[in-house]
Write an enzyme that holds these catalytic residues in place. Structure first.
Site, mmCIF file in Angstrom:
data_model
loop_
_atom_site.group_PDB
_atom_site.id
_atom_site.type_symbol
_atom_site.label_atom_id
_atom_site.label_comp_id
_atom_site.label_asym_id
_atom_site.label_seq_id
_atom_site.Cartn_x
_atom_site.Cartn_y
_atom_site.Cartn_z
ATOM 1 N N TYR A 42 -10.448 -7.083 -11.896
ATOM 2 C CA TYR A 42 -9.961 -5.746 -12.294
ATOM 3 C C TYR A 42 -8.790 -5.808 -13.262
ATOM 4 O O TYR A 42 -8.250 -4.795 -13.653
ATOM 5 C CB TYR A 42 -9.623 -4.878 -11.071
ATOM 6 C CG TYR A 42 -8.729 -5.505 -10.013
ATOM 7 C CD1 TYR A 42 -7.362 -5.591 -10.191
ATOM 8 C CD2 TYR A 42 -9.270 -5.976 -8.819
ATOM 9 C CE1 TYR A 42 -6.544 -6.150 -9.224
ATOM 10 C CE2 TYR A 42 -8.468 -6.537 -7.837
ATOM 11 C CZ TYR A 42 -7.103 -6.623 -8.043
ATOM 12 O OH TYR A 42 -6.301 -7.180 -7.077
ATOM 13 N N LYS A 43 -8.358 -7.030 -13.637
ATOM 14 C CA LYS A 43 -7.256 -7.162 -14.591
ATOM 15 C C LYS A 43 -7.840 -7.273 -16.010
ATOM 16 O O LYS A 43 -8.375 -6.302 -16.505
ATOM 17 C CB LYS A 43 -6.389 -8.364 -14.188
ATOM 18 C CG LYS A 43 -5.699 -8.085 -12.840
ATOM 19 C CD LYS A 43 -5.027 -9.269 -12.211
ATOM 20 C CE LYS A 43 -4.391 -8.845 -10.885
ATOM 21 N NZ LYS A 43 -4.009 -9.972 -10.040
ATOM 22 N N ASP A 93 -6.074 -20.376 -9.072
ATOM 23 C CA ASP A 93 -6.248 -18.928 -9.061
ATOM 24 C C ASP A 93 -6.114 -18.448 -10.510
ATOM 25 O O ASP A 93 -5.039 -18.544 -11.110
ATOM 26 C CB ASP A 93 -5.203 -18.252 -8.171
ATOM 27 C CG ASP A 93 -5.509 -16.772 -7.991
ATOM 28 O OD1 ASP A 93 -6.081 -16.172 -8.922
ATOM 29 O OD2 ASP A 93 -5.170 -16.221 -6.929
ATOM 30 N N PHE A 97 1.403 -15.980 -6.420
ATOM 31 C CA PHE A 97 1.314 -14.586 -5.985
ATOM 32 C C PHE A 97 1.487 -14.521 -4.464
ATOM 33 O O PHE A 97 0.927 -15.355 -3.750
ATOM 34 C CB PHE A 97 -0.063 -14.058 -6.405
ATOM 35 C CG PHE A 97 -0.221 -12.577 -6.283
ATOM 36 C CD1 PHE A 97 0.426 -11.717 -7.157
ATOM 37 C CD2 PHE A 97 -1.045 -12.029 -5.310
ATOM 38 C CE1 PHE A 97 0.257 -10.345 -7.060
ATOM 39 C CE2 PHE A 97 -1.217 -10.653 -5.212
ATOM 40 C CZ PHE A 97 -0.566 -9.808 -6.088
ATOM 41 N N ARG A 146 7.318 -5.939 -16.839
ATOM 42 C CA ARG A 146 6.191 -6.747 -17.332
ATOM 43 C C ARG A 146 5.417 -5.956 -18.364
ATOM 44 O O ARG A 146 4.976 -4.833 -18.105
ATOM 45 C CB ARG A 146 5.220 -7.071 -16.180
ATOM 46 C CG ARG A 146 5.547 -8.277 -15.403
ATOM 47 C CD ARG A 146 4.353 -8.765 -14.593
ATOM 48 N NE ARG A 146 3.514 -7.720 -14.004
ATOM 49 C CZ ARG A 146 2.476 -7.964 -13.213
ATOM 50 N NH1 ARG A 146 2.139 -9.206 -12.930
ATOM 51 N NH2 ARG A 146 1.762 -6.980 -12.708
HETATM 52 C C1 LIG Z 1 -4.052 -9.912 -8.699
HETATM 53 C C2 LIG Z 1 -3.963 -11.175 -7.950
HETATM 54 C C3 LIG Z 1 -4.495 -11.257 -6.666
HETATM 55 C C4 LIG Z 1 -5.107 -10.051 -6.021
HETATM 56 O O1 LIG Z 1 -5.757 -10.352 -4.844
HETATM 57 P P1 LIG Z 1 -6.609 -9.250 -4.117
HETATM 58 O O2 LIG Z 1 -7.245 -9.957 -3.019
HETATM 59 O O3 LIG Z 1 -7.558 -8.646 -5.111
HETATM 60 O O4 LIG Z 1 -5.669 -8.189 -3.631
HETATM 61 C C5 LIG Z 1 -4.408 -12.478 -6.004
HETATM 62 N N1 LIG Z 1 -3.825 -13.547 -6.587
HETATM 63 C C6 LIG Z 1 -3.304 -13.481 -7.829
HETATM 64 C C7 LIG Z 1 -2.689 -14.700 -8.450
HETATM 65 C C8 LIG Z 1 -3.346 -12.288 -8.536
HETATM 66 O O5 LIG Z 1 -2.827 -12.227 -9.765
#
Ligand SMILES: *Cc1c(COP(=O)(O)O)cnc(C)c1O
Length: 420
Positions: free
Chosen positions: A230-231, A205, A127, A380
């Site tokens: 939040y996912k 992660d 990400f 997606r």
């Molecule tokens: C959703 C997601 C994030 C989000 O990070 P925030 O700090 O909450 O903005 C980070 N890394 C991955 C791999 C994600 O899927």
């Protein structure tokens, strides 16, 4: 019965042992097909009630006393429950800050511990925020490092190239367990072992896997992880993230953002920082109580459903989606941008098309299906097995086909940035 019949999907829903969990969610627009639970999970009825109580009674009436009546324990309490979803003990997981901040804290702690080494390794499927954080960590470490981004084929984790790159000069390997675009899911135990063999620390992660793909951090002997709530955990927009530090690493690693919440006795208001002996020293400042508390109902519900049953349903549902893609959409120019093999993917599927952006806009605006779009060409489709029905998948694919057959996407043109 042919898989392209609506009755086939209806039959799968009727046989689904998890179907009743959908009733726990606020869904007052049944015609809207929501396939973006991997970006923002749905609202639980229970969370709505908890939010009301938090505001009216806890904040409104308990006032400052709320801290002693539960608020201060929320981060550990909910962290412990998340631990049950990912194969970690209750004193190894805590809720705090955002995923990006937690990644920063753990990555910098790890490279400062391993400071005779000069490389951080990740891949190009990670990400963007993770890459940016790692770039900052490489620059800010006691001894600056190189960030090496291993290239992939855009879908599959570059496992062999990673194995070749991880060596005795590698301080840290940081990867997404399930990657955000293609949904490729690493074999956590295998990659962690590669890092260990080279004396590097491994940081996972789990943002796109927690709550949808079972993981066992202990079985993988993984030292460090972070993840999003939040996912698939349905914690609500911007709800704080979690971090995991394996027990034997908690004393060895130090939080680089030392704040009063990580002090061994914060209410002494001492002039010097003395870290808490356990995981709490990875805390920094005051937690957002309202959004922290709202994570718990979603986690409770997933624990009740069980990660193995959720995974079974998720695999069946992504496989069903792929069956419909093969029948209806592959002939219309849709490519599969996710692994074909179920064991290699998480709970979302990305479909590519030369006109993806316009198609996704037509799907949302004309057909009331909400996926999301990720450049360059990914539509997606996120499946949250706790509330997604087989008929939702049928409808989404049927309507996507209509967008093509009726050329509804031709009304849309320009490329824009958006959350959906
Ligand atoms: C959703 C997601 C994030 C989000 O990070 P925030 O700090 O909450 O903005 C980070 N890394 C991955 C791999 C994600 O899927």
């Amino acid at each position: 019965m042919p898989i392209t019949d609506l009755a086939y999907a209806q039959q799968l829903d009727a046989q689904d042992p998890l179907a009743h969990f959908r009733d726990q969610f606020v869904i007052d627009d049944p015609d809207l097909i929501y396939l973006d639970g991997n970006s923002l999970g749905r609202l639980l009825k229970r969370s709505r009630d908890v939010a009301q109580d938090l505001v009216d009674r806890q904040w409104g009436k308990q006032l400052i006393r709320g801290w002693n009546e539960g608020w201060i324990d929320l981060q550990s309490q909910i962290g412990g429950k998340i631990g049950q979803l990912i194969g970690a003990d209750a004193d190894e997981v805590i809720v705090a800050d955002s995923t990006s901040i937690n990644l920063f804290k753990l990555a910098l702690a790890a490279v400062n511990f391993n400071n005779g080494r000069s490389k951080i390794i990740t891949d190009d499927l990670n990400f963007p925020s993770d890459l940016y954080i790692l770039q900052g960590v490489a620059r800010l470490a006691k001894r600056p490092l190189q960030l090496q981004i291993i290239p992939s084929d855009d879908i599959h984790g570059p496992v062999e190239a990673l194995a070749a790159a991880i060596d005795d000069d590698t301080a840290l390997v940081a990867l997404s367990h399930t990657v955000f675009k293609s949904s490729y899911t690493y074999d956590m135990a295998k990659i962690t072992q590669l890092a260990h063999n080279a004396g590097a620390l491994m940081l996972w992660d789990m943002s796109h896997s927690v709550g949808s793909v079972p993981a066992d951090l202990h079985a993988a002997n993984a030292p460090l992880a972070v993840g999003c709530t939040y996912k698939y955990l349905n914690g609500g927009p911007g709800s704080p993230a979690f971090l995991y530090v394996q027990r034997n690493w908690q004393r060895k690693l130090g939080n680089p953002i030392t704040g009063w919440m990580g002090h061994e006795s914060m209410f002494d208001f001492a002039l010097d920082y003395e870290r808490d002996a356990g995981l709490r020293h990875f805390l920094t400042g005051t937690p957002p109580v309202l959004s922290t508390a709202l994570i718990e109902p979603g986690v409770d519900l997933l624990l009740e459903a069980g990660m193995d049953r959720l995974r079974d349903k998720s695999v069946q549902q992504t496989s069903y989606l792929l069956d419909l893609w093969r029948e209806w959409l592959a002939p219309l120019g849709f490519r599969l941008n996710s692994p074909a093999e179920a064991a290699q993917r998480g709970s979302h599927i990305s479909l590519g098309h030369d006109d993806s952006w316009r198609i996704s806009q037509a799907l949302i605006n004309e057909m009331r299906v909400i996926p999301d779009f990720r450049k360059p060409d990914n539509i997606r489709l996120g499946i949250a097995p706790i509330y997604t029905r087989y008929t939702d998948i049928y409808e989404a694919m049927h309507r996507l086909r209509q967008v093509m057959l009726e050329k509804l996407y031709e009304r849309y043109s320009s490329m824009e940035n958006t959350f959906t």
